[in-house]
Design a protein around this motif. Sequence first.
Motif, PDB file in Angstrom:
ATOM      1  N   PRO A  33       0.625  -1.202   0.217  1.00 59.42           N
ATOM      2  CA  PRO A  33       0.363  -0.215   0.081  1.00 59.42           C
ATOM      3  C   PRO A  33       0.684   1.220  -0.050  1.00 59.42           C
ATOM      4  CG  PRO A  33      -0.060  -1.065   2.149  1.00 59.42           C
ATOM      5  CD  PRO A  33       0.864  -2.436   1.186  1.00 59.42           C
ATOM      6  N   PHE A 147      20.195   6.005  19.226  1.00 55.59           N
ATOM      7  CA  PHE A 147      19.697   7.423  19.004  1.00 55.59           C
ATOM      8  C   PHE A 147      19.857   8.048  20.593  1.00 55.59           C
ATOM      9  CE2 PHE A 147      15.569   6.272  20.776  1.00 55.59           C
ATOM     10  CZ  PHE A 147      15.330   4.626  20.642  1.00 55.59           C
ATOM     11  N   GLY A 271      26.811  -4.632   9.082  1.00 53.58           N
ATOM     12  CA  GLY A 271      24.984  -5.284   8.805  1.00 53.58           C
ATOM     13  C   GLY A 271      23.734  -3.831   8.946  1.00 53.58           C
ATOM     14  N   LEU A 279      19.635   6.178  12.230  1.00 56.23           N
ATOM     15  CA  LEU A 279      19.234   6.438  13.381  1.00 56.23           C
ATOM     16  C   LEU A 279      19.687   7.857  14.283  1.00 56.23           C
ATOM     17  CD1 LEU A 279      17.566   3.418  15.392  1.00 56.23           C
ATOM     18  CD2 LEU A 279      16.493   5.295  14.855  1.00 56.23           C
ATOM     19  N   TYR A 282      19.360  10.728  11.298  1.00 58.08           N
ATOM     20  CA  TYR A 282      18.388  11.491  12.066  1.00 58.08           C
ATOM     21  C   TYR A 282      18.838  11.986  13.410  1.00 58.08           C
ATOM     22  CZ  TYR A 282      13.642  11.714  12.796  1.00 58.08           C
ATOM     23  OH  TYR A 282      12.614  12.612  13.096  1.00 58.08           O
ATOM     24  N   LEU A 297      11.547   6.279   1.361  1.00 53.10           N
ATOM     25  CA  LEU A 297      10.793   4.603   1.981  1.00 53.10           C
ATOM     26  C   LEU A 297       9.145   5.453   3.152  1.00 53.10           C
ATOM     27  CD1 LEU A 297      10.741   2.082   2.438  1.00 53.10           C
ATOM     28  CD2 LEU A 297      11.584   2.424   4.986  1.00 53.10           C
ATOM     29  N   ARG A 300       7.184   6.569  -0.033  1.00 49.79           N
ATOM     30  CA  ARG A 300       6.925   6.350  -1.286  1.00 49.79           C
ATOM     31  C   ARG A 300       7.288   6.312  -3.186  1.00 49.79           C
ATOM     32  NH1 ARG A 300       4.945   4.427   2.861  1.00 49.79           N
ATOM     33  NH2 ARG A 300       3.198   2.870   3.294  1.00 49.79           N
ATOM     34  N   TYR A 316      26.702  -4.565   0.580  1.00 51.02           N
ATOM     35  CA  TYR A 316      26.591  -5.489   1.528  1.00 51.02           C
ATOM     36  C   TYR A 316      27.362  -7.098   1.305  1.00 51.02           C
ATOM     37  CZ  TYR A 316      24.106  -7.906   5.908  1.00 51.02           C
ATOM     38  OH  TYR A 316      23.899  -8.448   7.072  1.00 51.02           O
TER      39      TYR A 316
ATOM     40  N   PHE B 126      19.260  -8.954   4.559  1.00 53.11           N
ATOM     41  CA  PHE B 126      18.754  -6.985   4.760  1.00 53.11           C
ATOM     42  C   PHE B 126      19.196  -6.817   6.588  1.00 53.11           C
ATOM     43  CE2 PHE B 126      17.013  -7.461   1.436  1.00 53.11           C
ATOM     44  CZ  PHE B 126      16.999  -6.583   0.757  1.00 53.11           C
ATOM     45  N   PRO B 127      19.744  -5.838   6.672  1.00 53.51           N
ATOM     46  CA  PRO B 127      19.991  -5.449   8.343  1.00 53.51           C
ATOM     47  C   PRO B 127      19.199  -6.010   8.885  1.00 53.51           C
ATOM     48  CG  PRO B 127      20.702  -4.307   6.682  1.00 53.51           C
ATOM     49  CD  PRO B 127      20.611  -4.974   6.375  1.00 53.51           C
ATOM     50  N   PHE B 129      17.120  -3.750  11.227  1.00 52.67           N
ATOM     51  CA  PHE B 129      16.623  -2.241  11.607  1.00 52.67           C
ATOM     52  C   PHE B 129      15.784  -2.037  10.485  1.00 52.67           C
ATOM     53  CE2 PHE B 129      16.226   2.088  12.363  1.00 52.67           C
ATOM     54  CZ  PHE B 129      15.020   2.143  13.364  1.00 52.67           C
ATOM     55  N   ILE B 130      16.516  -2.905   9.322  1.00 52.25           N
ATOM     56  CA  ILE B 130      16.399  -2.033   7.797  1.00 52.25           C
ATOM     57  C   ILE B 130      15.171  -1.880   6.962  1.00 52.25           C
ATOM     58  CG2 ILE B 130      16.845  -1.832   5.874  1.00 52.25           C
ATOM     59  CD1 ILE B 130      18.857   0.512   6.870  1.00 52.25           C
ATOM     60  N   LEU B 133      12.513  -0.883   9.360  1.00 50.24           N
ATOM     61  CA  LEU B 133      11.069   0.024   8.623  1.00 50.24           C
ATOM     62  C   LEU B 133      10.738  -0.293   7.919  1.00 50.24           C
ATOM     63  CD1 LEU B 133      14.448   2.613   8.598  1.00 50.24           C
ATOM     64  CD2 LEU B 133      12.903   2.841   9.988  1.00 50.24           C
ATOM     65  N   ALA B 134      11.417  -0.944   6.935  1.00 55.76           N
ATOM     66  CA  ALA B 134      10.383  -1.171   5.228  1.00 55.76           C
ATOM     67  C   ALA B 134       9.838  -1.458   6.164  1.00 55.76           C
ATOM     68  CB  ALA B 134      10.948  -2.267   4.745  1.00 55.76           C
ATOM     69  N   ALA B 137       7.048   0.927   7.809  1.00 51.88           N
ATOM     70  CA  ALA B 137       7.141   1.884   6.564  1.00 51.88           C
ATOM     71  C   ALA B 137       5.365   1.525   5.764  1.00 51.88           C
ATOM     72  CB  ALA B 137       7.256   2.452   5.904  1.00 51.88           C
ATOM     73  N   LEU B 138       5.455  -0.271   5.543  1.00 52.25           N
ATOM     74  CA  LEU B 138       4.845  -0.240   4.202  1.00 52.25           C
ATOM     75  C   LEU B 138       3.562  -0.838   5.451  1.00 52.25           C
ATOM     76  CD1 LEU B 138       6.684  -1.886   2.679  1.00 52.25           C
ATOM     77  CD2 LEU B 138       5.802  -0.261   1.404  1.00 52.25           C
ATOM     78  N   LEU B 214      14.978  -3.065  21.648  1.00 48.37           N
ATOM     79  CA  LEU B 214      15.630  -1.096  21.107  1.00 48.37           C
ATOM     80  C   LEU B 214      14.958  -1.116  19.294  1.00 48.37           C
ATOM     81  CD1 LEU B 214      19.349  -2.562  21.342  1.00 48.37           C
ATOM     82  CD2 LEU B 214      17.687  -1.051  22.865  1.00 48.37           C
ATOM     83  N   ALA B 217      11.187   0.316  19.887  1.00 48.27           N
ATOM     84  CA  ALA B 217      11.923   2.806  20.747  1.00 48.27           C
ATOM     85  C   ALA B 217      12.292   3.105  19.543  1.00 48.27           C
ATOM     86  CB  ALA B 217      12.919   2.188  21.771  1.00 48.27           C
ATOM     87  N   GLY B 218      13.445   2.193  18.286  1.00 52.39           N
ATOM     88  CA  GLY B 218      13.877   3.004  17.066  1.00 52.39           C
ATOM     89  C   GLY B 218      12.723   3.598  16.118  1.00 52.39           C
ATOM     90  N   PHE B 221      11.436   6.223  17.106  1.00 53.02           N
ATOM     91  CA  PHE B 221      11.791   7.311  17.155  1.00 53.02           C
ATOM     92  C   PHE B 221      11.762   8.317  16.104  1.00 53.02           C
ATOM     93  CE2 PHE B 221      15.915   9.791  16.960  1.00 53.02           C
ATOM     94  CZ  PHE B 221      15.847  11.020  18.101  1.00 53.02           C
ATOM     95  N   LEU B 222      11.752   7.649  15.516  1.00 53.30           N
ATOM     96  CA  LEU B 222      10.931   7.930  13.675  1.00 53.30           C
ATOM     97  C   LEU B 222      10.238   7.989  13.058  1.00 53.30           C
ATOM     98  CD1 LEU B 222      13.915   5.435  11.713  1.00 53.30           C
ATOM     99  CD2 LEU B 222      14.133   8.065  12.486  1.00 53.30           C
ATOM    100  N   LEU B 224       7.978   5.972  13.704  1.00 52.81           N
ATOM    101  CA  LEU B 224       6.853   4.501  12.412  1.00 52.81           C
ATOM    102  C   LEU B 224       6.617   3.893  13.770  1.00 52.81           C
ATOM    103  CD1 LEU B 224       9.703   4.265   9.680  1.00 52.81           C
ATOM    104  CD2 LEU B 224       7.482   5.007   9.071  1.00 52.81           C
ATOM    105  N   GLY B 234      10.026   5.271  23.171  1.00 54.93           N
ATOM    106  CA  GLY B 234      11.080   6.015  21.868  1.00 54.93           C
ATOM    107  C   GLY B 234      10.007   6.425  21.783  1.00 54.93           C
TER     108      GLY B 234
END
Lengths: 336, 282
Positions: A33, A147, A271, A279, A282, A297, A300, A316, B126-127, B129-130, B133-134, B137-138, B214, B217-218, B221-222, B224, B234
């Motif tokens: 979405p 953070f 990684g 963070l 930011y 992100l 979108r 990576y 993928f890491p 946290f990344i 996040l993704a 966000a979705l 963590l 909270a991260g 913090f952003l 999300l 956070g």
Amino acid sequence: MRIVRFLVRRLLQLIPVLLGVVVLTFLLVRVLPGDPIRTILGPNATPEDAAAARARYGLDQPVVKQFLDYLGGLVTGDLGTSIQSGTSVGAEIGLRIGPTFELVVLALAVALVVAVLLGVWSARRADRAGDHGVRLLALVGNSMPEFWLGLVLILVGYSVLGWFPAPSGRVDPDTNLTPLTGADLLDAALTLNGPAFGSALAHLILPVATLAIVVVAPLLRSVRASALEVLHSEPYIAATAHGLGGRTLLRGYLLRATLARLPSLAALVFGTSIGSTVLVEYVFSWQGFGQWALRGLLYRDYPVVQASVLVIAFCYVVVFLIADVAQAALDPRVQI
Amino acid sequence: MAETVVVGTARPGRFATVLIVTGSVILAVVALAAILAPLLTGWGPTEIDPLGTLVPPGPGHPLGTDANGMDVWSRLLHAGRLDLGIAVAGVAVAVVAGTALGLVAGYLGGWVDDVLMRVVDVFQAFPTFILALAVAALVGNGTGNLIAVIAAVNAPAYARLVRAEVRTVRESAFVAAAVTSGASTFGVVWRHVLPNSLTPVRVIAPLNAGWAMLTLAGLSFLGLGVTVPAAEWGAMISLGSPDVVAGRWWTSVPPGLVLLICVLGFSLLGEGLQERAEAKRR
């Protein structure tokens, strides 16, 4: 010659992996979405406006056509155009990646040195007070919200002590730094700009410290573990029994064998440091790659999300490749 | 060397117990404080003091108020409910889903194994946290969604861990005995394979719950994860972050410190369990 063959083979193997990442991200950002057009047009846009914008970014085309266009662009080095800013994604990455690299490379370098020194020191005092202290520190570092640590360092270093500049920007604009690579410290050194070098360094210390403290903890734990393993290994015990001097034991036996285990681990830690970088950037308004990718992100911005995922995946796999080469250089048993 | 070996087996056991007890006490205190929060403060977690925003710590507000005029001490206590709740629930779902997938992949093998493990590979490319996040966000925020995010990013690791264990356990004599005595596949898996494949999960889960806190909270913090006015550490740090430049410590330092201590509790517990498992293996 062997190493060249190895590198070429591994780089060729990267192509299908990265192609998989490209296909997957391309599909995922479209299936899930959220609509990039709505975020740039605002609430008063008519359906006609939306359709026009959609056509401008090629989003009205069939998905297969969009994908082929995107792939064709990639082959010629064109990463597309950001829907949010309207500028070339490749140019934006060029602007943003330097500062982030500077941050990550410096933090990883500091963390590696500290981890090796403290880890070996701690292993040689296993189960004594000093060792327990180091292990506790590593546990605290492992549990640290990066953070928050950044904010605490800002509070102490800027607000209370006033030793460091405010957490906005990477270099004082009054120093007239000419950007070359985007990594400000490097640019200042290359252009022999003394004041800019000092300013960039002052801006770097707190974010690098934040990232390094978070990254050092897992490295420290495993350096300690592998140093302990070496200390209990037969070759080391034999060397001690032969009465070799302390320096020879430390440098020739302990350090060398401990370091041989480090590269693959450092690659893994790289990684996690990517996640932390988002963070930390930011918190310090670093305006680097992490903040840029995050904004893409949130809005979108398809081309930005696709490009940043591709860059992260590429870094990576390249880092793992470097780790394998370093491992082979450090450990004579490893053949590549 | 004989001496060090004796020391090596005698001490880790005791050290492990110290770690486990310390970690458990920390977690128990934080959980109790979160449950009993209304008894420990006169202010509600989202109640606004009409007399002032950003009031420094003092008699009326032990930790002052934040930019919205809400009592920091009260929010600090109440936040444990969301933080601990979401992290523990998320990891619990991850453990159950990951274990189920790992069992199926490891016991059945063949193409099921291949397909499941390739999916796990993609997730683990993928890491964490990344990825979080993704996904966040979705799917958007909300308690249920956040539990799902935590579960989704952590489940693949459990699937891989359990699969590896299952593949060794599958080959053992007692499984062969159960199969030849006519037990059903489900019975064999449920009664013989599963209980013997869970050791690594038990060790990793507490550590994982700490990291999940963590991650949560991260995300908050952003912006999300959990959002203000809901009390979450956070989000509290995020709201307090502009105050730091002005030298106001009380809005962001306390929530981060409590988060750190709570994650440390999980880390100590996990480290202790790991030491104990290793000591047993020797």
